[in-house]
Design a protein around this motif. Sequence first.
Motif, PDB file in Angstrom:
ATOM      1  N   UNK A   7       0.843  -1.206   0.000  1.00 31.88           N
ATOM      2  CA  UNK A   7       0.000   0.000   0.000  1.00 31.88           C
ATOM      3  C   UNK A   7       0.873   1.248   0.000  1.00 31.88           C
ATOM      4  N   UNK A   8       1.974   1.194   0.734  1.00 34.37           N
ATOM      5  CA  UNK A   8       2.873   2.351   0.786  1.00 34.37           C
ATOM      6  C   UNK A   8       3.393   2.695  -0.611  1.00 34.37           C
ATOM      7  N   UNK A   9       3.752   1.690  -1.374  1.00 30.19           N
ATOM      8  CA  UNK A   9       4.209   1.939  -2.753  1.00 30.19           C
ATOM      9  C   UNK A   9       3.101   2.592  -3.580  1.00 30.19           C
ATOM     10  N   UNK A  10       1.872   2.127  -3.396  1.00 28.85           N
ATOM     11  CA  UNK A  10       0.749   2.687  -4.147  1.00 28.85           C
ATOM     12  C   UNK A  10       0.488   4.142  -3.775  1.00 28.85           C
ATOM     13  N   UNK A  11       0.550   4.445  -2.508  1.00 26.51           N
ATOM     14  CA  UNK A  11       0.229   5.816  -2.082  1.00 26.51           C
ATOM     15  C   UNK A  11       1.342   6.778  -2.469  1.00 26.51           C
ATOM     16  N   UNK A  12       2.595   6.295  -2.489  1.00 25.49           N
ATOM     17  CA  UNK A  12       3.695   7.139  -2.969  1.00 25.49           C
ATOM     18  C   UNK A  12       3.496   7.465  -4.442  1.00 25.49           C
ATOM     19  N   UNK A  13       3.091   6.463  -5.208  1.00 24.90           N
ATOM     20  CA  UNK A  13       2.823   6.687  -6.628  1.00 24.90           C
ATOM     21  C   UNK A  13       1.647   7.649  -6.814  1.00 24.90           C
ATOM     22  N   UNK A  14       0.621   7.519  -5.970  1.00 23.72           N
ATOM     23  CA  UNK A  14      -0.520   8.440  -6.051  1.00 23.72           C
ATOM     24  C   UNK A  14      -0.091   9.869  -5.743  1.00 23.72           C
ATOM     25  N   UNK A  15       0.798  10.045  -4.773  1.00 21.12           N
ATOM     26  CA  UNK A  15       1.321  11.378  -4.463  1.00 21.12           C
ATOM     27  C   UNK A  15       2.091  11.957  -5.645  1.00 21.12           C
ATOM     28  N   UNK A  16       2.909  11.122  -6.274  1.00 19.51           N
ATOM     29  CA  UNK A  16       3.660  11.587  -7.443  1.00 19.51           C
ATOM     30  C   UNK A  16       2.723  11.990  -8.574  1.00 19.51           C
ATOM     31  N   UNK A  17       1.649  11.208  -8.754  1.00 19.97           N
ATOM     32  CA  UNK A  17       0.684  11.529  -9.808  1.00 19.97           C
ATOM     33  C   UNK A  17      -0.033  12.844  -9.515  1.00 19.97           C
ATOM     34  N   UNK A  18      -0.361  13.062  -8.243  1.00 17.43           N
ATOM     35  CA  UNK A  18      -1.003  14.325  -7.859  1.00 17.43           C
ATOM     36  C   UNK A  18      -0.077  15.513  -8.123  1.00 17.43           C
ATOM     37  N   UNK A  19       1.207  15.336  -7.845  1.00 11.70           N
ATOM     38  CA  UNK A  19       2.173  16.400  -8.133  1.00 11.70           C
ATOM     39  C   UNK A  19       2.281  16.650  -9.636  1.00 11.70           C
ATOM     40  N   UNK A  20       2.230  15.573 -10.412  1.00 15.46           N
ATOM     41  CA  UNK A  20       2.292  15.738 -11.868  1.00 15.46           C
ATOM     42  C   UNK A  20       1.075  16.508 -12.372  1.00 15.46           C
ATOM     43  N   UNK A  21      -0.099  16.205 -11.811  1.00 15.46           N
ATOM     44  CA  UNK A  21      -1.299  16.941 -12.204  1.00 15.46           C
ATOM     45  C   UNK A  21      -1.178  18.417 -11.840  1.00 15.46           C
ATOM     46  N   UNK A  22      -0.591  18.685 -10.692  1.00  9.93           N
ATOM     47  CA  UNK A  22      -0.415  20.084 -10.283  1.00  9.93           C
ATOM     48  C   UNK A  22       0.505  20.815 -11.260  1.00  9.93           C
ATOM     49  N   UNK A  23       1.589  20.156 -11.682  1.00  9.05           N
ATOM     50  CA  UNK A  23       2.485  20.762 -12.671  1.00  9.05           C
ATOM     51  C   UNK A  23       1.772  20.975 -14.005  1.00  9.05           C
ATOM     52  N   UNK A  24       0.917  20.017 -14.381  1.00 12.92           N
ATOM     53  CA  UNK A  24       0.170  20.160 -15.627  1.00 12.92           C
ATOM     54  C   UNK A  24      -0.763  21.364 -15.575  1.00 12.92           C
ATOM     55  N   UNK A  25      -1.385  21.589 -14.414  1.00 12.28           N
ATOM     56  CA  UNK A  25      -2.284  22.745 -14.285  1.00 12.28           C
ATOM     57  C   UNK A  25      -1.499  24.052 -14.388  1.00 12.28           C
ATOM     58  N   UNK A  26      -0.297  24.090 -13.828  1.00 12.15           N
ATOM     59  CA  UNK A  26       0.538  25.278 -13.979  1.00 12.15           C
ATOM     60  C   UNK A  26       0.901  25.496 -15.442  1.00 12.15           C
ATOM     61  N   UNK A  27       1.201  24.399 -16.134  1.00 15.68           N
ATOM     62  CA  UNK A  27       1.520  24.504 -17.562  1.00 15.68           C
ATOM     63  C   UNK A  27       0.304  24.961 -18.368  1.00 15.68           C
ATOM     64  N   UNK A  28      -0.890  24.480 -17.984  1.00 10.51           N
ATOM     65  CA  UNK A  28      -2.108  24.913 -18.668  1.00 10.51           C
ATOM     66  C   UNK A  28      -2.354  26.407 -18.461  1.00 10.51           C
ATOM     67  N   UNK A  29      -2.064  26.879 -17.267  1.00  5.06           N
ATOM     68  CA  UNK A  29      -2.219  28.315 -17.020  1.00  5.06           C
ATOM     69  C   UNK A  29      -1.261  29.116 -17.881  1.00  5.06           C
ATOM     70  N   UNK A  30      -0.015  28.649 -17.976  1.00  7.29           N
ATOM     71  CA  UNK A  30       0.959  29.330 -18.842  1.00  7.29           C
ATOM     72  C   UNK A  30       0.530  29.262 -20.305  1.00  7.29           C
ATOM     73  N   UNK A  31      -0.043  28.104 -20.707  1.00  7.23           N
ATOM     74  CA  UNK A  31      -0.528  27.964 -22.082  1.00  7.23           C
ATOM     75  C   UNK A  31      -1.666  28.936 -22.354  1.00  7.23           C
ATOM     76  N   UNK A  32      -2.554  29.082 -21.382  1.00  4.39           N
ATOM     77  CA  UNK A  32      -3.672  30.023 -21.543  1.00  4.39           C
ATOM     78  C   UNK A  32      -3.158  31.452 -21.709  1.00  4.39           C
TER      79      UNK A  32
END
Length: 365
Positions: free
Chosen positions: A268-293
């Motif tokens: 479970x720890x491996x899964x939740x670490x991966x989920x945290x990384x995915x959440x961070x990636x989504x946050x970076x994508x939203x910043x990139x979308x704002x810059x794209x806008x």
Amino acid sequence: MTGSQYLKLLNPLALFNTRRTRDIFKVNPTVTPERKEADHIVVSVFDYDKEEIKESSFDRIESCEQFKDNGRISWINVDGIRKKEVEVLCNHFGIHYLIAEDILSVGQRPKIDEIHPVLYCLLNMLYFNEQTATVETEQISIILGKDYVITYQEDASRDVFDGVREKLKLSDSKLRQSGADYLCYALIDMIVDHYYLVMDKIGDRIELLEERIIRSSNKRSLAEINALRKELIVLKRNVGPVRDIVNGFVKTDSQLLEERTRKYFKDIYDHIVQANDLAESYRDMMLNLHDLYVSNVNLKMNEVMKVMAIVTCLLAPATVIGGIFGMNFDIIPYAHESNGFYIATGLMIMVPLVMVFIFRKRGWF
């Protein structure tokens, strides 16, 4: 599209909803929020061992007293939280009053506590509401004791534990062959796995939003970026602390956890670490979308300014020629010629055409 959604589009300011912001950041640990007690509770119990399983349902918490120290594994799930019933059940199983207070709390940060004789963890189940495009949370309390697990849920209409219930009904399943600690693992694992379903929904929304921004950027695009960033805050706030919870199960010295079960919590720890990384990636994508806008808006502005500049340049010769022949002098070349008007008009047309040819040759538009 519903009527309320259509009315929302008519009012652009409604797209930038601040109520959701207040809901997200309203948590204040210095103020004790009051929980609205459930109108009724539903208690479901799975009492089992390797040979047989008994499923029961009650509407009175006192009916659970028979499942203490009965030599079998008991999973007591309580849908609906009321102060009196929580205190009665905790007193019967010898659970510390601080844990009872955490169960009754609202907006609590996910946590794990080890207070003899139980292990207690609090975390949130996440759901994605397709109608409102928001991440909804439901506080879950899990109490691991000797040969029993008690779970408290706020909403009886939905949970993610159906997979655990189905496995419990199979006599040869790992759940039936293991103790209460493995049941606790299975419940937490179900919650963590469901996080990925919510994250997939958000990921799909981000991809669609990216395509719309590339095709056409407007105020609604900015509002959608803002709304998705708020939901990512909710996601990150609830997923991040679960890593500490699972790590607490891995490192605890409690006798309630068998050594062979700890490896499952490491999974479970491996899964939740991966989920945290995915959440961070989504946050970076939203910043990139704002810059794209912002880049698309600036690009549109540059295109408008370029067109206006070209039009101004093309009209400048006509303005100059008209100004020269419009001066109040007695002697002006071609002023008294019969073809003077045609000569001036021809110049006003020919000079811009030559300029257009030069601009096109240089690739300015």
